[in-house]
Scaffold this active site. Structure first.
Site, PDB file in Angstrom:
ATOM      1  N   ILE A  21      48.515  51.823  45.021  1.00  0.00           N
ATOM      2  CA  ILE A  21      48.360  52.091  43.591  1.00  0.00           C
ATOM      3  C   ILE A  21      48.928  50.858  42.890  1.00  0.00           C
ATOM      4  O   ILE A  21      50.004  50.368  43.239  1.00  0.00           O
ATOM      5  CB  ILE A  21      49.081  53.393  43.179  1.00  0.00           C
ATOM      6  CG1 ILE A  21      48.926  53.685  41.685  1.00  0.00           C
ATOM      7  CG2 ILE A  21      50.553  53.380  43.556  1.00  0.00           C
ATOM      8  CD1 ILE A  21      49.475  55.076  41.285  1.00  0.00           C
ATOM      9  N   SER A  22      48.190  50.313  41.928  1.00  0.00           N
ATOM     10  CA  SER A  22      48.598  49.047  41.309  1.00  0.00           C
ATOM     11  C   SER A  22      49.910  49.181  40.533  1.00  0.00           C
ATOM     12  O   SER A  22      50.269  50.261  40.073  1.00  0.00           O
ATOM     13  CB  SER A  22      47.506  48.563  40.353  1.00  0.00           C
ATOM     14  OG  SER A  22      46.258  48.521  40.986  1.00  0.00           O
TER      15      SER A  22
END
Ligand code: SAH
Length: 219
Positions: free
Chosen positions: A68-69
Site C-alpha cells: 500500500i503506497s
C-alpha cells in the site's frame, strides 16, 4: 484515557490528524485531498497485525509482494491528478489494497480500477463496499492496456512503475486530462505528469518515487 489502551487508540482521530499535519508540512495543499485522507480509515486496508502502523507516513506490505503506497505519495499523486478540478471519470491501474481507489471514489464521480492479482482485487472490492462506496468498478486484467470500454478518462493514475510510458494509457485521456505515473525500471522512478493538449501531450517530471513494477501479463 490512555490512547493505546482503549483498543482503538492507534487508529484514533488524533492519530489520523497527526498524519494530515505531516502531509501539510510536506507541501500538500488541496483541502479536498486532505479531508478525504482524514476521513478514510487507512487501517482498514492493511492486515490487522499492521493496523497500528497505518497512520505512519510509510508504505506497508499487503501480501503477494505488493505494498500500500506511502500516504504522502497517495496525496501527492491525487493532488496532481485533480489539479483543483472536479473530475467525472477516473482510471486507476494497480488497485492493490484499494486505499487509493477509495480516496478517488470520495473525490470523483466514477472510479475504474484494474488489478492483475485476483485475491487483492476481491479484498479491495469488499473494503469499498463495506465503507459504503458504490461509484467504482474493478477489472482483473493487465492494466497496461487501460480500459478502452470506458475511455476517455478525465484522469488516469498508475500506482506501479512502468518501464516506459504506456501509449495505450495516453490515448485514453480526454482533452486536458492528466495521467500521473511512475516511469523507470530502477529501484527509484520518476513520477511523471502527462497532460493531453490540443497539440499532443505535455510531459512533466514531479519527483523521484519508489514503486513496485507494473508487470506485463504473459498472454
Ligand atoms: N494503489 C495501491 C498500491 C498498490 S501496489 C494501494 O493503494 O494499495 C501496485 C499494484 O499494482 C499491485 O497490487 C500490483 O499487483 C498491481 N499491478 C502491477 N502490475 C499491474 C498490471 N500490469 N496491471 C494491473 N495491476 C498491476
Amino acid at each position: 484515557m490512555n490512547e493505546h489502551w482503549d483498543g482503538i487508540g492507534f487508529t484514533s482521530q488524533r492519530t489520523r490528524e497527526r498524519l494530515i499535519q505531516r502531509l501539510r508540512a510536506m507541501g500538500i495543499r488541496d483541502e479536498r485531498v486532505l479531508t478525504a485522507m482524514l476521513n478514510i480509515p487507512r487501517h482498514v486496508f492493511v492486515d490487522e497485525a499492521l493496523a497500528s502502523r497505518a497512520y505512519e507516513d510509510t508504505a506497508l506490505p499487503i501480501g503477494h509482494s505488493q505494498t500500500i503506497s506511502q500516504p504522502y505519495i497517495v496525496a501527492r499523486m491525487t493532488e496532481a491528478l485533480l489539479a483543483g478540478r472536479e473530475l467525472r471519470r477516473v482510471l486507476e491501474i494497480g488497485s492493490g489494497s484499494g486505499y487509493q481507489t477509495t480516496i478517488l471514489a470520495a473525490l470523483v464521480d466514477e472510479v475504474y480500477s484494474v488489478e492483475r492479482i485476483e485475491p487483492l482485487l476481491r479484498l479491495a472490492r469488499r473494503r469499498l463496499q463495506d465503507l459504503g462506496y458504490r461509484n467504482f468498478r474493478f477489472r482483473l486484467d493487465d492494466g497496461g492496456a487501460g480500459w478502452p470500454e470506458y475511455a476517455p478518462f478525465d484522469g488516469i493514475l498508475v500506482t506501479a512503475a512502468a518501464a516506459e510510458l504506456p501509449q495505450a494509457l495516453c490515448s485514453q485521456l480526454a482533452p486536458d486530462a492528466r495521467l500521473v505515473i511512475p516511469v523507470g525500471n530502477g529501484a527509484q522512478q520518476q513520477l511523471e505528469l502527462i497532460t493531453r493538449t490540443a497539440e499532443g501531450y505535455r510531459r512533466e517530471q514531479l519527483e523521484m518515487v519508489n514503486f513496485v513494477p507494473l508487470v506485463r501479463n504473459e498472454r
